[in-house]
Design a protein around this motif. Structure first.
Motif, PDB file in Angstrom:
ATOM      1  N   ILE A  88       6.193  -0.072  11.600  1.00 34.35           N
ATOM      2  CA  ILE A  88       5.385  -0.310  10.406  1.00 34.35           C
ATOM      3  C   ILE A  88       3.953  -0.573  10.809  1.00 34.35           C
ATOM      4  O   ILE A  88       3.011  -0.260  10.103  1.00 34.35           O
TER       5      ILE A  88
ATOM      6  N   TYR B 261       4.780  15.091   0.632  1.00 30.73           N
ATOM      7  CA  TYR B 261       5.494  14.115  -0.197  1.00 30.73           C
ATOM      8  C   TYR B 261       5.338  14.397  -1.691  1.00 30.73           C
ATOM      9  O   TYR B 261       6.318  14.517  -2.432  1.00 30.73           O
TER      10      TYR B 261
ATOM     11  N   ALA C 296       0.827  -1.215   0.000  1.00 34.00           N
ATOM     12  CA  ALA C 296       0.000   0.000   0.000  1.00 34.00           C
ATOM     13  C   ALA C 296       0.859   1.261   0.000  1.00 34.00           C
ATOM     14  O   ALA C 296       0.480   2.262  -0.615  1.00 34.00           O
ATOM     15  N   PHE C 297       2.026   1.226   0.661  1.00 34.04           N
ATOM     16  CA  PHE C 297       2.896   2.413   0.666  1.00 34.04           C
ATOM     17  C   PHE C 297       3.361   2.733  -0.745  1.00 34.04           C
ATOM     18  O   PHE C 297       3.389   3.869  -1.176  1.00 34.04           O
TER      19      PHE C 297
ATOM     20  N   ARG D   7      -0.614  10.890 -13.236  1.00 27.99           N
ATOM     21  CA  ARG D   7      -0.975  10.552 -11.851  1.00 27.99           C
ATOM     22  C   ARG D   7      -0.972  11.783 -10.959  1.00 27.99           C
ATOM     23  O   ARG D   7      -1.618  11.796  -9.921  1.00 27.99           O
TER      24      ARG D   7
ATOM     25  N   PHE E 195      -7.219   5.166  -1.428  1.00 22.37           N
ATOM     26  CA  PHE E 195      -7.380   3.707  -1.477  1.00 22.37           C
ATOM     27  C   PHE E 195      -8.378   3.210  -0.438  1.00 22.37           C
ATOM     28  O   PHE E 195      -8.746   3.915   0.491  1.00 22.37           O
TER      29      PHE E 195
ATOM     30  N   ARG F 198      -3.569  14.326   1.468  1.00 24.38           N
ATOM     31  CA  ARG F 198      -2.341  14.085   0.723  1.00 24.38           C
ATOM     32  C   ARG F 198      -2.626  14.112  -0.783  1.00 24.38           C
ATOM     33  O   ARG F 198      -1.842  14.634  -1.568  1.00 24.38           O
TER      34      ARG F 198
ATOM     35  N   PRO G  98      13.444   3.770   3.314  1.00 27.81           N
ATOM     36  CA  PRO G  98      13.245   4.262   4.683  1.00 27.81           C
ATOM     37  C   PRO G  98      12.327   3.358   5.508  1.00 27.81           C
ATOM     38  O   PRO G  98      12.585   3.129   6.677  1.00 27.81           O
ATOM     39  N   ALA G  99      11.261   2.850   4.883  1.00 26.65           N
ATOM     40  CA  ALA G  99      10.331   2.020   5.656  1.00 26.65           C
ATOM     41  C   ALA G  99      10.977   0.718   6.103  1.00 26.65           C
ATOM     42  O   ALA G  99      10.577   0.134   7.106  1.00 26.65           O
TER      43      ALA G  99
ATOM     44  N   LYS H 255      12.577   7.050  -1.409  1.00 28.83           N
ATOM     45  CA  LYS H 255      11.898   7.848  -0.388  1.00 28.83           C
ATOM     46  C   LYS H 255      10.924   7.041   0.461  1.00 28.83           C
ATOM     47  O   LYS H 255      10.568   7.470   1.553  1.00 28.83           O
ATOM     48  N   ILE H 256      10.457   5.936  -0.030  1.00 32.43           N
ATOM     49  CA  ILE H 256       9.450   5.190   0.735  1.00 32.43           C
ATOM     50  C   ILE H 256       9.953   3.803   1.127  1.00 32.43           C
ATOM     51  O   ILE H 256      10.007   3.463   2.305  1.00 32.43           O
TER      52      ILE H 256
ATOM     53  N   ASN I  27      -3.666   4.386   3.794  1.00 35.68           N
ATOM     54  CA  ASN I  27      -2.257   4.009   3.731  1.00 35.68           C
ATOM     55  C   ASN I  27      -1.328   5.192   3.862  1.00 35.68           C
ATOM     56  O   ASN I  27      -0.528   5.465   2.980  1.00 35.68           O
TER      57      ASN I  27
ATOM     58  N   MET J 260      -2.896   2.881 -12.811  1.00 37.16           N
ATOM     59  CA  MET J 260      -2.280   2.131 -11.715  1.00 37.16           C
ATOM     60  C   MET J 260      -2.142   0.659 -12.103  1.00 37.16           C
ATOM     61  O   MET J 260      -1.316  -0.059 -11.548  1.00 37.16           O
TER      62      MET J 260
ATOM     63  N   GLN K 214      12.135   7.085  -7.232  1.00 37.23           N
ATOM     64  CA  GLN K 214      11.744   7.937  -6.100  1.00 37.23           C
ATOM     65  C   GLN K 214      11.035   7.127  -5.033  1.00 37.23           C
ATOM     66  O   GLN K 214      11.268   7.299  -3.839  1.00 37.23           O
ATOM     67  N   THR K 215      10.181   6.220  -5.468  1.00 39.18           N
ATOM     68  CA  THR K 215       9.464   5.391  -4.504  1.00 39.18           C
ATOM     69  C   THR K 215      10.425   4.532  -3.698  1.00 39.18           C
ATOM     70  O   THR K 215      10.296   4.397  -2.481  1.00 39.18           O
TER      71      THR K 215
ATOM     72  N   GLU L  29       1.957   1.816  -3.582  1.00 41.29           N
ATOM     73  CA  GLU L  29       0.848   2.271  -4.425  1.00 41.29           C
ATOM     74  C   GLU L  29       0.552   3.737  -4.179  1.00 41.29           C
ATOM     75  O   GLU L  29       0.350   4.502  -5.111  1.00 41.29           O
ATOM     76  N   ALA L  30       0.532   4.110  -2.874  1.00 41.69           N
ATOM     77  CA  ALA L  30       0.239   5.507  -2.544  1.00 41.69           C
ATOM     78  C   ALA L  30       1.271   6.424  -3.182  1.00 41.69           C
ATOM     79  O   ALA L  30       0.942   7.481  -3.712  1.00 41.69           O
ATOM     80  N   SER L  31       2.523   5.982  -3.141  1.00 43.23           N
ATOM     81  CA  SER L  31       3.588   6.806  -3.701  1.00 43.23           C
ATOM     82  C   SER L  31       3.428   6.960  -5.213  1.00 43.23           C
ATOM     83  O   SER L  31       3.481   8.064  -5.753  1.00 43.23           O
ATOM     84  N   PHE L  32       3.183   5.833  -5.886  1.00 43.41           N
ATOM     85  CA  PHE L  32       2.987   5.895  -7.342  1.00 43.41           C
ATOM     86  C   PHE L  32       1.801   6.778  -7.685  1.00 43.41           C
ATOM     87  O   PHE L  32       1.846   7.564  -8.617  1.00 43.41           O
ATOM     88  N   ALA L  33       0.729   6.640  -6.905  1.00 48.92           N
ATOM     89  CA  ALA L  33      -0.481   7.397  -7.208  1.00 48.92           C
ATOM     90  C   ALA L  33      -0.256   8.895  -7.055  1.00 48.92           C
ATOM     91  O   ALA L  33      -1.007   9.689  -7.586  1.00 48.92           O
ATOM     92  N   LEU L  34       0.792   9.283  -6.306  1.00 51.42           N
ATOM     93  CA  LEU L  34       1.079  10.708  -6.166  1.00 51.42           C
ATOM     94  C   LEU L  34       2.040  11.188  -7.240  1.00 51.42           C
ATOM     95  O   LEU L  34       2.517  12.311  -7.196  1.00 51.42           O
TER      96      LEU L  34
ATOM     97  N   PHE M 162       1.970   7.121   4.767  1.00 48.90           N
ATOM     98  CA  PHE M 162       3.356   6.651   4.860  1.00 48.90           C
ATOM     99  C   PHE M 162       3.778   6.632   6.328  1.00 48.90           C
ATOM    100  O   PHE M 162       3.259   7.401   7.122  1.00 48.90           O
ATOM    101  N   PRO M 163       4.737   5.786   6.653  1.00 48.63           N
ATOM    102  CA  PRO M 163       5.235   5.801   8.041  1.00 48.63           C
ATOM    103  C   PRO M 163       6.124   7.014   8.278  1.00 48.63           C
ATOM    104  O   PRO M 163       7.294   6.890   8.566  1.00 48.63           O
TER     105      PRO M 163
END
Ligand code: ADP
Ligand code: MG
Lengths: 533, 275
Positions: A532, B131, A409-410, B108, B115, B184, A431-432, A427-428, B119, B76, A423-424, A412-417, B121-122
């Motif tokens: 997490i 972000y 899900a992290f 995008r 979603f 976000r 680090p995670a 940055k995601i 979700n 996606m 970069q994903t 996907e969220a990154s790609f969707a932005l 990010f941490p």
């Protein structure tokens, strides 16, 4: 007689078919089996720890006696003067280096023939000889004193041996024979008088020595380039610094007292901070772990410097970028590396890697690399490269697990932005999973620091603290390691001797080092699970 | 449930007026689209025009292809190996988004997504919202601060989190997390926001908050929402599309779908007889 069947209403709850052996049901047996296994492993761990300590702990008492003898037999006294002598040796080495540079300059820049170059250096050689010979009287003194002190020590050790012998006879009940054992007690005060009696002579010799050095410096010839002159000035400075230490040496000799007690903690600090590991020496044995620890640390560091980018990089590639096809090929290949017996890797290190690295270092187009060229084919670098090979599968597998655990899900969220794949990852995903990756690296470190065969075969086994003044070139020096020394020496030592016990203490240090690394790694993993969520 | 009055929120009893909307300009034109996961076809000949600044709801039984179609709109599905739009086109403002010249990253940014399972990010709340902006190279602190406040206000979350912007986004409640994800998404100022069952993991009170939020967002964004919950579709949307087995069965004004469906399957589904 048949027992009357119970007839109460609740009886149907009892399963009458259940088999019982010694009053235990099948479930109980399973529980005991697995519980028993857990208990056994804990007991084994406890026994190992106990055994290590039991064998090792006696070292400190023995080492304390060792240090006490060093003082009482006057070895310490002699070593004060010996230190002075070795200071001079270091300086003459500087001088020969200087001569070589001047010689090379004559040959390469001024196009002299070797004979002409030596001719031109005649003045310098004269100076160097004068400088070098100045130490002779001191050297003669040291060698006389060494003999005397050794004699005292030997006498003392024989007396100690006899004492043990008598003790053993007494224990065995052979009283007459015990009485027959002659013990020559050593009168330290009288014996040492010979040693300390030379102090006035020493003072005079030392003063003359200082004068001669000064005189030699005065006739030092000029060298042909400014750069060499700077070095010569530096040499002057070093000599003056050296001369400035003479009064301190004299003071140490004056105030030295063989009756002064050796504090108990020195038995420990001499081990933990001792810069020398010297055994079976005619003079004095030293059990200092620093050179071995440094060796292990340096080799492991080099291994990590190579293995971390490789292992983590491969994990990121496989987990985030590679196609399924690539995954199927690369993943098992990397994991297969760990199937190599480490002794085979050691062979490979000696026969192929060390040889090739040395060859590579001698190529002129690589001369700019620090430490190149080198002549020792077995060194920190060779061992580190091989250990990296051992660490890569561990780091790769665990880091890949950590990356795998990053929720999709992290990403996907990154790609969707509107993030790119890179970069994903940066940055995601990384680090995670960072704490998981860090603990993978730590466990890789634990793996290499405990590795024995490869370092024994490929690290060069020279017991010395690496010379860090060489900068990065330090990695081309041979070292010995904690694991290597145990493997090498354990077979040869007398059981129960100080040397034997010292090796056990090295083992204990290793054990705690690995334990500490694993503990930290687990702590980090646990934290990461929580973060997490 | 009472099918006759679907426009009343059970939780609040409020009525949300849904005027039969005049047909607005088309923003997304889904034109005869077939979609495949490998060999299996998930969408059959979908034909649908999504209007600008409206809320369009996708409803239908589980597995009918709602999420698949939604994820086609910001590509996606590209992230899943072996997927392809076999026939047809999806155009946004007349541009075929599956054309080779289209930059997916840019797409995008313009078509944001929220979603099913929140979700965040941490990272901190602040970092979560910035972000997308940082990806675009925006890094001035005053700029970012302003966007964070604007987005959080836009997602009706500002008052609840303004004192703890630098604590982890994972420390929020489920409903707050979902609104954080909405904040976000709107921080990068997309034109379209896709929402895939955004309330399915939330409790009723959090659900009401998100639904109210959708009502506010409709003035600025074009919203496409997938939902399982028919009251939700009825309460929130202007247009509703009903899917069944990968096919678009009926697409009309929400009021028409619920009050007066043209298709028997739609009628059966909205009246709760299957699904
Ligand atoms: N990643 C995938 N790979 C293969 N088939 C998928 C994948 N995702 C969904 N499908 C299939 O596509 C169809 C539509 O799924 P989906 O769009 O998720 O339905 P909905 O969101 O309406 O419940 C289902 O039959 C499902 O099994
Ligand atoms: Mg779905």
């Amino acid at each position: 007689m048949e027992t009357p069947r119970p007839t109460s209403q609740s009886d149907f709850l009892v399963n009458k078919k259940r088999i019982r052996v010694f009053g235990l049901s099948f479930d109980d047996a399973i529980k005991i089996f697995f519980g028993g296994n857990a208990v056994v492993s804990i007991i084994v761990l406890a026994l190992i720890t106990y055994f290590l300590f039991q064998e090792g702990i006696g070292f400190f008492g023995q080492n304390h006696r060792n240090l006490l003898t060093y003082r009482q037999a006057g070895l310490e006294y002699v070593d004060f003067i010996r230190t002075q002598e070795s200071g001079h040796i270091a300086l003459t080495r500087y001088l020969s280096d200087l001569r070589l540079r001047q010689y090379n300059h004559y040959i390469a820049e001024q196009k002299m023939s070797p004979a002409a170059a030596n001719e031109a250096l005649a003045k310098f050689d004269e100076f160097a000889a004068q400088y070098g010979d100045a130490v002779e009287p001191i050297r003669g003194m040291v060698s006389d004193l060494t003999e005397q002190a050794t004699a005292i020590k030997t006498k003392f050790l024989i007396a100690e041996d006899k004492k043990t012998e008598r003790q053993q006879l007494l224990v065995a009940g052979k009283i007459d024979e015990a009485a027959a054992v002659k013990i020559e007690a050593v009168d330290f005060a009288a014996e040492l008088h010979l040693l300390t009696g030379i102090l006035p002579v020493y003072k005079q010799t030392s003063a003359e020595f200082a004068k001669k050095l000064d005189a030699a410096l005065a006739v030092a010839p000029k060298l042909s380039t400014p750069e060499l002159m700077v070095r010569l000035d530096r040499f002057n400075q070093l000599t003056h610094d050296y001369l400035a230490t003479f009064p301190a040496t004299a003071r140490s000799l004056e105030t030295w007292d063989y009756t002064r007690a050796v504090p108990w903690y020195q038995a420990i600090s001499a081990f933990l901070f001792g810069r020398e590991w010297l055994t079976a020496s005619f003079w004095q044995d030293w059990y200092g772990i620093v050179p071995l620890l440094m060796g292990s640390v340096m080799v492991s560091l080099v291994a990590l410097v190579i293995a971390v980018p490789l292992g983590v990089g491969a994990a990121i590639y496989i987990n985030q970028i590679a196609s399924a096809q690539e995954q199927r090929i690369i993943k098992p290949s990397i994991e297969f590396i760990s199937a190599f017996p480490s002794v085979v890797l050691g062979f490979f290190g000696i026969a192929v890697l060390g040889q090739s690295l040395r060859w590579l270092s001698q190529q002129s187009w690589l001369a700019w690399v620090p430490g190149f060229p080198f002549s020792e084919r077995l060194n920190i670098l060779t061992a580190g490269c091989l250990l990296a090979l051992i660490a890569v599968p561990t780091i790769f597998t665990l880091a890949e697990d950590a990356l795998q655990n990053v929720p999709k899900a992290f990403k996907e969220a990154s790609f969707a932005l509107g993030a790119t794949r890179l970069q994903t990852i940066i940055k995601i995903v990384v680090p995670a999973s960072l704490s998981g990756i860090i603990s993978a690296v730590l466990l890789g470190l634990g793996r290499v620091i405990g590795e024995t065969m490869v370092v024994l075969l490929c690290a060069g086994n020279r017991i010395a603290i690496p010379d860090f003044t060489a900068g990065l070139a330090v990695v081309t020096q041979p070292v010995h390691t904690m694991t290597g020394i145990i493997a090498q020496e354990m077979g040869e030592v007398v059981r129960g001797s100080i040397h034997y016990r010292a090796l056990f203490v090295v083992g204990i240090v290793l054990f705690f080092l690995s334990l500490g690394i694993n503990f930290i790694a687990q702590k980090i993993v646990r934290k990461y699970r929580i973060s997490i969520g | 449930m009472d099918i006759k009055s679907p426009f009343t929120t059970p939780a609040s009893g409020r009525s949300i007026p849904v005027t039969p909307a005049p047909v607005g300009p088309t923003l997304i034109d889904i034109d005869h689209v077939d979609f495949f996961y490998g060999a299996s076809q998930a969408l059959h000949d979908i034909n649908l025009k999504i209007e600008e600044k409206k809320v369009t709801a996708f409803i239908g039984p589980s597995g009918c292809g709602k999420s698949t179609l939604l994820r086609c709109l910001n590509r996606m599905n590209d992230l899943i190996d072996g997927t392809r739009v076999a026939n047809g086109q999806i155009k946004i403002r007349g541009i075929d988004i599956y054309d080779r010249s289209v930059d997916v990253i840019e797409l995008r940014k313009r078509v944001g997504m929220v979603f099913q399972k929140s979700n965040p990010f941490p990272k901190s709340i602040y970092e979560n919202i910035t972000y997308g902006l940082r990806l675009q190279g925006r890094s001035s602190k005053s700029d970012l601060d302003a966007v964070v406040e604007k987005s959080l206000r836009g997602a009706a979350l500002w008052d609840e989190v303004k004192d703890r912007l630098h604590t982890s986004g994972l420390g929020l409640s489920g409903g707050q997390q979902q609104r954080l994800c909405i904040a976000r998404a709107i921080a990068v100022e997309p034109e379209v926001i896709l929402m895939d069952e955004p309330c399915s993991a939330l409790d009723p009170i959090a659900t009401v908050k998100v639904e109210e939020l959708i009502q506010e967002l409709r003035t600025k964004f074009t919203i496409v929402i997938v939902t399982h919950n028919m009251q939700q579709a009825a309460r929130c949307s202007d247009k509703t599309a009903f899917f069944y087995m990968g096919k678009l069965i009926e697409f009309a004004d929400t009021r028409a779908i619920f009050m007066n469906p043209a298709n028997a399957q739609t009628e059966a589904y909205v009246s709760g007889r299957f699904g």
